[in-house]
Design a protein around this motif. Structure first.
Motif, PDB file in Angstrom:
ATOM      1  N   LYS A 162     -16.811   0.635   7.943  1.00 31.60           N
ATOM      2  CA  LYS A 162     -16.294   0.608   6.719  1.00 31.60           C
ATOM      3  C   LYS A 162     -17.112  -0.702   6.184  1.00 31.60           C
ATOM      4  O   LYS A 162     -17.446  -1.682   7.002  1.00 31.60           O
ATOM      5  N   GLU A 164     -16.047  -3.943   4.291  1.00 37.03           N
ATOM      6  CA  GLU A 164     -14.960  -4.325   3.759  1.00 37.03           C
ATOM      7  C   GLU A 164     -15.284  -5.856   3.456  1.00 37.03           C
ATOM      8  O   GLU A 164     -15.961  -6.530   4.019  1.00 37.03           O
ATOM      9  N   TYR A 166     -13.289  -9.306   0.473  1.00 39.53           N
ATOM     10  CA  TYR A 166     -12.113  -9.853   0.278  1.00 39.53           C
ATOM     11  C   TYR A 166     -12.207 -10.546  -1.202  1.00 39.53           C
ATOM     12  O   TYR A 166     -13.155 -11.389  -1.287  1.00 39.53           O
ATOM     13  N   ILE A 184     -14.552  -1.175   0.519  1.00 40.08           N
ATOM     14  CA  ILE A 184     -13.279  -1.172   0.359  1.00 40.08           C
ATOM     15  C   ILE A 184     -13.176  -2.960  -0.119  1.00 40.08           C
ATOM     16  O   ILE A 184     -13.619  -3.783   0.728  1.00 40.08           O
ATOM     17  N   ILE A 185     -12.295  -3.152  -1.281  1.00 44.94           N
ATOM     18  CA  ILE A 185     -12.112  -4.729  -1.630  1.00 44.94           C
ATOM     19  C   ILE A 185     -10.859  -4.839  -1.655  1.00 44.94           C
ATOM     20  O   ILE A 185      -9.761  -4.084  -2.024  1.00 44.94           O
ATOM     21  N   HIS A 186     -10.479  -5.726  -0.837  1.00 43.75           N
ATOM     22  CA  HIS A 186      -9.050  -6.297  -0.535  1.00 43.75           C
ATOM     23  C   HIS A 186      -8.658  -7.244  -1.529  1.00 43.75           C
ATOM     24  O   HIS A 186      -9.351  -8.403  -1.724  1.00 43.75           O
ATOM     25  N   THR A 187      -7.454  -6.979  -2.341  1.00 47.57           N
ATOM     26  CA  THR A 187      -7.168  -8.121  -3.165  1.00 47.57           C
ATOM     27  C   THR A 187      -5.278  -8.046  -3.046  1.00 47.57           C
ATOM     28  O   THR A 187      -4.755  -7.207  -3.583  1.00 47.57           O
ATOM     29  N   LYS A 189      -1.927  -7.224  -1.687  1.00 52.81           N
ATOM     30  CA  LYS A 189      -1.716  -6.018  -1.139  1.00 52.81           C
ATOM     31  C   LYS A 189      -2.476  -4.689  -1.339  1.00 52.81           C
ATOM     32  O   LYS A 189      -2.330  -3.864  -0.725  1.00 52.81           O
ATOM     33  N   PHE A 191      -5.705  -2.314  -1.901  1.00 50.16           N
ATOM     34  CA  PHE A 191      -7.237  -2.245  -1.743  1.00 50.16           C
ATOM     35  C   PHE A 191      -7.854  -1.136  -2.550  1.00 50.16           C
ATOM     36  O   PHE A 191      -7.401   0.129  -2.717  1.00 50.16           O
ATOM     37  N   THR A 192      -9.177  -1.368  -2.869  1.00 52.46           N
ATOM     38  CA  THR A 192      -9.800  -0.512  -3.801  1.00 52.46           C
ATOM     39  C   THR A 192     -11.024   0.111  -2.886  1.00 52.46           C
ATOM     40  O   THR A 192     -11.690  -0.615  -2.444  1.00 52.46           O
ATOM     41  N   GLN A 193     -11.093   1.375  -2.883  1.00 53.43           N
ATOM     42  CA  GLN A 193     -12.213   1.966  -2.178  1.00 53.43           C
ATOM     43  C   GLN A 193     -13.085   3.016  -2.815  1.00 53.43           C
ATOM     44  O   GLN A 193     -12.586   3.856  -3.739  1.00 53.43           O
ATOM     45  N   LYS A 223      -1.164  -0.046   1.690  1.00 54.78           N
ATOM     46  CA  LYS A 223      -1.367   0.509   2.794  1.00 54.78           C
ATOM     47  C   LYS A 223      -0.422   1.659   3.182  1.00 54.78           C
ATOM     48  O   LYS A 223      -0.760   2.678   3.808  1.00 54.78           O
TER      49      LYS A 223
END
Length: 331
Positions: A162, A164, A166, A184-187, A189, A191-193, A223
């Motif tokens: 992946k 990934e 942030y 995948i971008i974590h922001t 809670k 995440f955008t995939q 999640k």
């Protein structure tokens, strides 16, 4: 076969103190000794000891038998065994039982000792101050524009299955397509995939996240569940406190902040003030809080200065302002 040697190897194995060479020797003996009564008896002893602490029923033994015999190292002899199949399966399950009970600890140590260690992933962090914007080229060819007052954390290289990173704040992504490695971008809670597309993620503060798609298809999820799948000219807004989400249609062509264009589309003056603070590195105060609720629409192209912007907005929203260097008061 040397009974003492096999007993020694089994004891070393069950005590998690076996070398790679001894481990290979033990497994070779197991695969060769289908009809060797002494080996079976030794393994029965180990099984009984283990089964006193770890209960394995017949279904579990059958599963372990199928699992261990599926491995090429434990292929069965083509000659029929002297003993009934049930007993042979039980003997094979002894090896499998030992393998399962102790395997986690053993193979963690084994891989740490004999497998080349992967280098730790090195992350870069880019923090963009108010009044600035930057463009970053990621190792996979993806281009990212990071807006004022934002922070992006990304690896020096994408080595896993992946890609990934942030984000805190706002960024526009033009993602290089790679169908084998989702991006995948974590922001917080959320995440955008994606696999390869162009979209905008906005997550200033800890409450609200919005994702707008310009090209391709984007999945926005928590999640525990998928919030929505977005296509071009769709936006999802999600409140991380209340859990409320809203999907609506937008004009993605108005996403032009990366080019220096400032677009306000039916926005309140209070929301615009937050954008202007980040965009121009200023502080904006209101003498009357009710003024924050006034809505307006306006576009400013190619880095117009703060006075030009405020002059236009003050005419649209009917207010006056005072400016003292970077401090602005709206009356």
């Amino acid at each position: 076969m040397n009974k003492e040697r096999i007993s020694f190897l089994l004891k070393r194995y069950t005590s998690n103190n076996i070398s790679r060479e001894d481990y290979d020797e033990l497994m070779a003996c197991i695969s060769r000794s289908v009809n060797d009564q002494e080996l079976h008896e030794l393994m029965e002893q180990e099984w009984d000891g283990l089964n006193a602490e770890h209960s394995f029923d017949d279904i579990q033994r059958e599963y372990l038998y199928q699992k261990i015999t599926a491995d090429p190292r434990f292929s069965l002899s083509t000659e029929p065994p002297d003993k009934p199949v049930f007993h042979f399966r039980r003997w094979m399950s002894v090896a499998a039982g030992i393998f399962i009970v102790l395997g986690i600890v053993f193979f963690v140590a084994y891989r740490a000792k004999f497998t080349p260690q992967q280098q730790a992933v090195v992350y870069f962090e880019k923090t963009v101050p108010y009044g600035k914007k930057i463009q970053i080229g990621l190792p996979d060819g993806t281009q990212v524009w990071v807006n004022s007052g934002s922070k992006l954390k990304y690896p020096s290289s994408f080595t896993g299955s992946k890609r990934e990173l942030y984000l805190e704040g706002e960024a526009y992504f033009d993602v290089a397509h790679d169908e084998k490695r989702p991006f995948i971008i974590h922001t917080g809670k959320v995440f955008t995939q994606v696999l390869g597309t162009a979209f905008n993620v906005k997550a200033y503060g800890s409450n609200k996240v919005s994702v707008t798609v310009a090209r391709g298809k984007v999945s926005v999820a928590l999640k525990s569940k998928v919030l929505s799948v977005l296509t071009p000219n769709e936006c999802l807004s999600y409140n991380q406190v209340s859990g409320d989400s809203k999907k609506y249609t937008v004009n993605a062509s108005r996403l032009r902040w990366m080019n220096g264009d400032l677009i306000f589309d039916n926005i309140t003056l209070g929301e615009a003030a937050q954008v202007l603070e980040r965009w121009y590195n200023v502080k904006i105060a209101f003498t009357d809080p009710k003024t924050k609720d006034n809505h307006f629409t306006a576009s400013f192209l190619k880095h117009e200065n703060i006075d030009q912007v405020l002059n236009v907005i003050s005419e649209l929203s009917r207010f006056k302002y005072e400016r003292n260097a970077s401090d602005i008061t709206i009356k």
